[in-house]
Every structure is written in structure tokens, then in C-alpha cells.
Design an enzyme around this catalytic site. Structure first.
Site, PDB file in Angstrom:
ATOM      1  CB  CYS A   1      -0.874   0.040   1.245  1.00  0.00           C
ATOM      2  SG  CYS A   1      -1.917  -1.380   1.439  1.00  0.00           S
TER       3      CYS A   1
ATOM      4  CD  GLU B   1       9.864 -11.765  -9.059  1.00  0.00           C
ATOM      5  OE1 GLU B   1       9.288 -11.262  -8.092  1.00  0.00           O
ATOM      6  OE2 GLU B   1      11.079 -11.600  -9.275  1.00  0.00           O
TER       7      GLU B   1
ATOM      8  CE  LYS C   1      13.661 -11.590 -10.406  1.00  0.00           C
ATOM      9  NZ  LYS C   1      14.397 -10.849  -9.411  1.00  0.00           N
TER      10      LYS C   1
ATOM     11  CE  LYS D   1      11.329  -2.679  -6.791  1.00  0.00           C
ATOM     12  NZ  LYS D   1      12.064  -3.811  -7.360  1.00  0.00           N
TER      13      LYS D   1
ATOM     14  CD  GLU E   1      17.062 -13.219  -8.643  1.00  0.00           C
ATOM     15  OE1 GLU E   1      16.493 -13.574  -7.603  1.00  0.00           O
ATOM     16  OE2 GLU E   1      16.804 -12.146  -9.225  1.00  0.00           O
TER      17      GLU E   1
ATOM     18  CD1 TRP F   1      -0.039  -5.951  -3.403  1.00  0.00           C
ATOM     19  CD2 TRP F   1       0.178  -6.524  -1.252  1.00  0.00           C
ATOM     20  NE1 TRP F   1       0.532  -7.196  -3.365  1.00  0.00           N
ATOM     21  CE2 TRP F   1       0.684  -7.573  -2.066  1.00  0.00           C
ATOM     22  CE3 TRP F   1       0.223  -6.670   0.128  1.00  0.00           C
ATOM     23  CZ2 TRP F   1       1.208  -8.736  -1.533  1.00  0.00           C
ATOM     24  CZ3 TRP F   1       0.747  -7.834   0.655  1.00  0.00           C
ATOM     25  CH2 TRP F   1       1.236  -8.860  -0.173  1.00  0.00           C
TER      26      TRP F   1
ATOM     27  CG  ASN G   1       1.767   0.695   4.033  1.00  0.00           C
ATOM     28  OD1 ASN G   1       1.555  -0.498   3.835  1.00  0.00           O
ATOM     29  ND2 ASN G   1       2.973   1.229   3.957  1.00  0.00           N
ATOM     30  N   GLY G   2      -0.357  -1.342   6.027  1.00  0.00           N
ATOM     31  CA  GLY G   2       0.098  -2.264   7.067  1.00  0.00           C
ATOM     32  C   GLY G   2      -1.051  -3.136   7.524  1.00  0.00           C
TER      33      GLY G   2
ATOM     34  NE  ARG H   1       4.581   1.865  -1.179  1.00  0.00           N
ATOM     35  CZ  ARG H   1       5.384   2.057  -0.139  1.00  0.00           C
ATOM     36  NH1 ARG H   1       6.531   2.673  -0.321  1.00  0.00           N
ATOM     37  NH2 ARG H   1       5.063   1.653   1.055  1.00  0.00           N
TER      38      ARG H   1
ATOM     39  CG  HIS I   1      20.689 -36.431  -3.269  1.00  0.00           C
ATOM     40  ND1 HIS I   1      21.146 -37.637  -2.803  1.00  0.00           N
ATOM     41  CD2 HIS I   1      21.790 -35.723  -3.626  1.00  0.00           C
ATOM     42  CE1 HIS I   1      22.467 -37.651  -2.847  1.00  0.00           C
ATOM     43  NE2 HIS I   1      22.878 -36.504  -3.342  1.00  0.00           N
TER      44      HIS I   1
END
Ligand code: F6R
Length: 609
Positions: free
Chosen positions: A2, A488, A485, A604, A481, A75, A99-100, A27, A504
Site C-alpha cells: 500500500c 514471479e 524471476k 515492490k 534467483e 495491496w 498501510n500495514g 510498490r 537426490h
């Protein structure tokens, strides 16, 4: 995550609030809204699901008057991304953006219901306007009402409130999520970060955890958690007033991938002195590397993978023992820590809630606190003993790219500095490593030439439902990574494995045409990785090998595709190999037609746990 903006202005604010919200889009969000107090003193709001374009259309159809207002990008956490759940939440007396997370919202709802206050939305936030309204109805002033309500709220959040009949009053609070007050000549602003405020002012006060602010026109009164008046510094922020733009690129992510030779160059210029071929730390460490018994690194996501690569470097080149954890696990594991060690927190945003919580845990456990940040004027920055900058400029694409390579560059320089201090790297070796670092921008530029090839390979990958990434040693975190990437931004399921772990378990996943991306430059581990590639090829997996020229020769024809990157000093191979890994994910996502810069469900700056 947010975003909050607010303006106490001398002219109508709704258009400027919308502009400021655009600067917080990076964000991540799924709905947005604005509320103002009009000339008649009444509160009015407009809200819309989805992107800001929808809110803008709503405002065009039904404009909002008023010289004071608050805005929000949401968000979703509690309740779906619907218009009803979008902020601002309000009654006829007060409008609130948050926000939170208000953790005790359920208990508060029950308490409010007993008094006849019923929420309209599914959000945790709505308890705030209802609680404030109850206090106002009991005769409290807006300031007293907010003071009383803040004492009832648990959680990590930032708030902004405006009130009916109050043309120049705004109240803000900071409880574990960032908020900044911007000082104009005749106007006052609020923003979740300095970026949002940059078009209005560069004079900013960051509220500290527990602070709250009463803004009356341009008079600003700050209070701490105990409601005592406090003073906080006004700083001149470096955040750019220019709205970041994509230039000639289709997406911010692509622009940021292409910026990396330059951004790594910037980072290098801060950490190395090319003339003397030495690493030069401008920041003073709270404890010398030579005396450091252990380094504890915590971070999340891509920043965590940068930390994992650094573990290989610090241990190999500086013989410094390193623990690396994802911050969300670290803090709840409550590890015992010997006093006097150093803890390093890596973060692009400097606001990640889990990383911040891990920092606070380490500070409480007597550790020296260092951070490696892109946004140095952030909460993590303010709570660190020393801040190392990554200097790669604002990263707008939600998927981290240029921050990752700048983190790695700074970490490589720190590892060399540590090796020097601990006597494990000689002056000659330092000079060799600095020359190698100095060569990075040129080699990264050359590595980007593989783009056309990655685009072609990505066309095939876009048809896959699963992709595996393999790497050994310092290339293992790069495999992780790569998989992150791809997941997402393309939403294709992907997993990264240490190549030696393949037999394994994960080898059971190999079937005809499964794409397997192997990141393996020619080094002393290449032979072993080649054997793993044979195991994949024998089972029909379709291998894409990312390697250098020598590696390509060694690999023969076991790979269906070979992406050749320039040869670089072994230590720095993860930085150069990161580029084709990013390009593969980017072009796969473009082929899939996803929202590359703002992928679904992602934020973000992750300011909730
Ligand atoms: C992945 C990504 C995230 C972040 C993570 C930490 O592309 O961007 O995994 O790396 O959320 O964020 P910061 O670095 O801001 O702490």
C-alpha cells in the site's frame, strides 16, 4: 504494498494526489482511492478497483473538490481487491488510509459492534474511522480522538486521517510502516516515501517508529509513542522529482536490465579506487572485519539470494564464517548470537518488514548493524550503524534486477575488503580483483548481446508448465534467483536446485522436453555440473546452458541451447550470468502476455509480515 499520499494545499488537490499515487505504483497495488474535504466541509471519496486509470476515469466523471485530501493505493491483505475494500475508509466525520495491518481488528470490531458501529468493508482498516468517530461522538477533538485510538491499535502500520469540517487538518501516524512529512513553502504533504513527495518538495521529515503528527496547514507538531512532543530532523532528500519513465523500452524491467552496465559502474565507483587498484570503503564499519567472529546476513527474496552468493565470497576469500537466512525465518528461530558480531541486512527498498524485524532482533542481541540498501533514506537505513549504498537509482519494475547486480557488486567489494583486513587477500590479489570488478560494466554490456537468443529460447519456455534451474557453488543462488524471476513474472512454475542435489530427488521430475536451465561458467566445478547435465539429457530434458566460451567448448552437444557470456574472473561470474537469467524470465513473461512490471499479487516494498 500500500501507498499513502496526502496534501494540505492552497489549491484543489485531487489531481495532484493522483499524480503522487502514480509515483507509488511501483510498490504494487490492486485498487486505489482519494478523499477530500470540500469547500462545504463535507468528506467525499472516489475509489476504484484495479489500476489508477480506473480511478482517474472515475474522477473525470465525478470530480472531487477540496484543497485538502488523502490518497491510497491498496495491496489487499484483509478482504479482496474490491471497491468496497479500497481506501479511504470513512464515516461522515473522518476518512482514513492505512498501510500495514491492524492485528487486533477482530476484537475491535466486536467492541464497536456492541456500540452500534458496523463496518461496510472486510478490511482491518475500517475499525480506525469507526473508532475515531466514536471518540468524536463522545466529544473528543480530532487530535484527542486519534491519540485515544492509536493506543488501542496493535500491529505494524502507517495512517493518514482527514476530518469533516477541517479544511487544513491532517493527522498521520507511523507504527512500524514508513511515512514522511513533506515541507512546502505554503503547503504540507504526506507520503509513504520520498519518491511520492519529490514533485512537491525535497524537504522531508521521516516519522520514527511510534511517532504521530498533527499537521495544521504548514504548522507541524510531532509526538512520540508516549504522546510527548518531539522534534525530528528535516532532511533534504535525493529522490528525483522526475517521474521515472521507460525511455525506449517496453517495460521498466527491460529498461532496468539494460541499465545494469551503468548501474554496476556507479556502484563500483563508490567502492573501488581504480587508480590505486584498491577497495576503498567510505563508510566506517562498527567493527573491523579483522575482529569479526562471524557475519550474519538476513534478507528476503532476491536480496537473500545476493546474500547467499556473498556467503561463498566471504568464506572463500576472507575466511569469514557467514550465516545467511531468509529474514522471516531468522527472526522466529530466535538464534543465539554471540555479542559483538556484525549483522548485515540486504534490501532494495529498506522497508521490508521481515528484514526490519530481523534487524531489530539482532540489535537486541548486541550485534553491530550494517545494511546494504538502495533506498538509504529508509527505515532499515535509519536503524543501522552503517549503511552501504547500492546506488543503482530507483528500481520501478517489481521484479528486482539492477538492485541484485548492484548488491552483488557491493558485496564483492566488501568481501575483498574483508579478505584484506583478515590477511587472506594479498595486495596483488586485491589489485587483480579490483581490475576484474572494473571490467564488469563492459562485460555486462557484451552479455546483453545474448538478448535476441534469449528471446527465441523464451518462446519455447513460454509453452512449458515447469522449468528447472541448476547451479553449483556460487551459481546455486543464481539458479534460485532464475527460478524466482521466472515464477514471479511469467507465473510458470520453476524450481532452482543445487546441481549436486539433482539425483537426490528432483531428477524424478525430468521428462521429455522439460526445460532445464543450467548456469555453469567454466570453473573447477564445471566437470561435475557437466555430469549432472548428462543425467538430465539422458532423460529427455531440454538443456539451456549459460556459460562462457570455454564452458561451451567443454559442454559439447549435451545442451539443446548454449548462451555464451563473456569470460570473467571466476568470483564475478554470478554478476555477468545474472543478465541472461533475467532476460530469459523477462522474454518468457512477454511471450505469455503477463503484466511484467506489476505482476499479480506482488508488491515492490513488502511492509507487512
Ligand atoms: C524479486 C523481488 C523480491 C525482493 C524481496 C525483498 O524479484 O524483488 O523477492 O527481493 O521482496 O525486497 P527488498 O530488497 O526491498 O527488501
Amino acid at each position: 504494498m500500500c501507498g499513502i499520499v496526502g496534501i494540505i494545499g492552497q489549491a484543489p488537490v485531487s489531481e495532484r494526489l493522483l499524480e503522487a499515487l502514480k509515483r507509488l505504483e511501483y510498490r504494487g497495488y490492486d485498487s486505489a482511492g482519494i478523499a477530500t474535504v470540500g469547500g462545504d466541509g463535507a468528506l467525499t471519496r472516489r475509489r476504484a478497483e484495479g489500476k489508477l486509470g480506473n480511478l482517474s476515469a472515475r474522477l473525470e466523471a465525478e470530480p472531487l473538490a477540496g484543497n485538502i485530501g488523502i490518497g491510497h493505493t491498496r495491496w489487499a491483505t484483509h478482504g479482496g481487491p474490491t471497491e468496497t475494500n479500497a481506501h479511504p475508509h470513512m464515516t461522515s466525520r473522518v476518512a482514513v488510509v492505512q498501510n500495514g495491518i491492524i492485528e487486533n481488528f477482530k476484537a475491535l470490531r466486536e467492541e464497536l459492534a456492541a456500540d452500534g458501529y458496523e463496518p461496510q468493508s472486510e478490511t482491518d482498516t475500517e475499525v480506525v474511522p469507526l473508532l475515531v468517530t466514536r471518540e468524536l461522538a463522545r466529544g473528543a477533538t480530532p487530535q484527542k480522538a486519534v491519540e485515544t485510538v492509536l493506543a488501542k491499535l496493535n500491529g505494524a502500520f502507517a495512517l493518514a486521517l482527514i476530518f469533516s469540517g477541517e479544511q487544513s487538518l491532517m493527522i498521520a501516524a507511523c507504527r512500524g510502516a514508513p511515512i514522511a512529512v513533506g515541507h512546502g513553502d505554503t503547503e504540507t504533504y504526506l507520503g509513504s516515501d520520498a519518491m511520492a513527495l519529490a514533485p512537491f518538495t525535497n524537504r522531508v521529515t521521516f516519522l520514527e517508529d511510534g511517532d504521530w503528527a498533527v499537521l495544521e496547514g504548514s504548522k507541524i507538531s510531532l509526538f512520540d509513542r508516549a504522546n510527548q512532543p518531539v522534534k525530528r530532523a528535516v532532511i533534504t532528500t535525493q529522490a528525483s522529482g522526475l517521474l521515472a519513465d521507460k525511455g525506449n523500452h517496453r517495460h521498466f524491467m527491460l529498461k532496468e536490465i539494460h541499465e545494469q552496465p551503468e548501474t554496476v559502474g556507479h556502484t563500483l565507483a563508490h567502492y573501488v579506487d581504480l587508480a590505486s587498484e584498491t577497495v576503498r570503503l567510505r563508510e566506517t564499519l562498527p567493527i573491523d572485519f579483522a575482529d569479526m567472529p562471524r557475519l550474519t546476513i538476513s534478507a528476503c527474496g532476491t536480496a537473500y539470494y545476493a546474500g547467499l552468493v556473498a556467503k561463498y565470497w566471504f568464506e572463500r576469500y576472507a575466511r569469514l564464517p557467514v550465516d545467511v537466512d531468509v529474514a522471516s525465518e531468522f527472526r522466529y528461530r530466535e538464534p543465539p548470537m554471540e555479542k559483538g558480531g556484525m549483522a548485515l541486512f540486504i534490501s532494495q527498498s529498506g522497508e521490508t518488514a521481515d528484514t526490519l524485524a530481523a534487524l531489530r532482533y539482532c540489535a537486541g542481541a548486541g550485534q553491530h548493524i550494517a545494511s546494504l540498501l538502495n533506498v538509504t533514506e529508509s527505515t532499515i537505513g535509519r536503524e543501522s550503524d552503517v549503511v552501504f549504498p547500492t546506488l543503482c537509482g530507483a528500481e520501478i519494475g517489481v521484479a528486482s534486477t539492477k538492485a541484485f547486480t548492484s548488491q552483488l557488486t557491493a558485496l564483492a567489494a566488501l568481501a575483498v575488503a574483508a579478505g584484506k583486513a583478515r590477511g587472506t587477500i594479498s595486495a596483488g590479489e586485491e589489485a587483480e580483483l579490483v581490475r576484474a570488478l572494473a571490467g564488469l560494466p563492459g562485460l555486462m554490456h557484451d552479455a546483453l548481446r545474448a538478448e535476441k537468443q534469449t528471446e527465441d529460447i523464451a518462446r519455447q519456455m513460454a509453452r512449458a508448465s515447469d522449468v528447472l534451474y541448476l547451479g553449483r557453488g556460487q551459481m546455486f543462488p543464481l539458479a534460485l534467483e532464475g527460478a524466482l524471476k521466472l515464477k514471479e513474472i511469467s507465473y510458470i512454475h520453476a524450481e532452482g536446485y543445487a546441481a549436486g542435489e539433482l539425483k537426490h530427488g528432483p531428477i524424478a521430475l525430468i521428462e521429455e522436453d522439460l526445460p532445464v536451465i543450467v548456469v555453469a561458467p567454466s570453473d573447477d566445478l564445471m566437470e561435475k555440473t557437466l555430469s549432472n547435465m548428462q543425467e538430465v539429457a539422458a532423460r529427455g530434458g531440454s538443456i539451456v546452458l549459460i556459460t562462457d566460451e570455454e564452458g561451451a567448448n567443454q559442454a559439447g552437444d549435451s545442451a539443446a541451447e548454449v548462451i555464451t557470456v563473456p569470460t570473467v574472473h571466476n568470483m564475478l561470474a554470478p554478476i555477468v550470468c545474472a543478465l541472461p537469467v533475467q532476460l530469459l524470465a523477462y522474454h518468457t513473461a512477454v511471450h505469455m502476455g503477463t503484466d511484467v512490471d506489476q505482476p499479480r499479487n506482488l508488491a515492490k516494498s513488502v511492509t507487512v509480515e
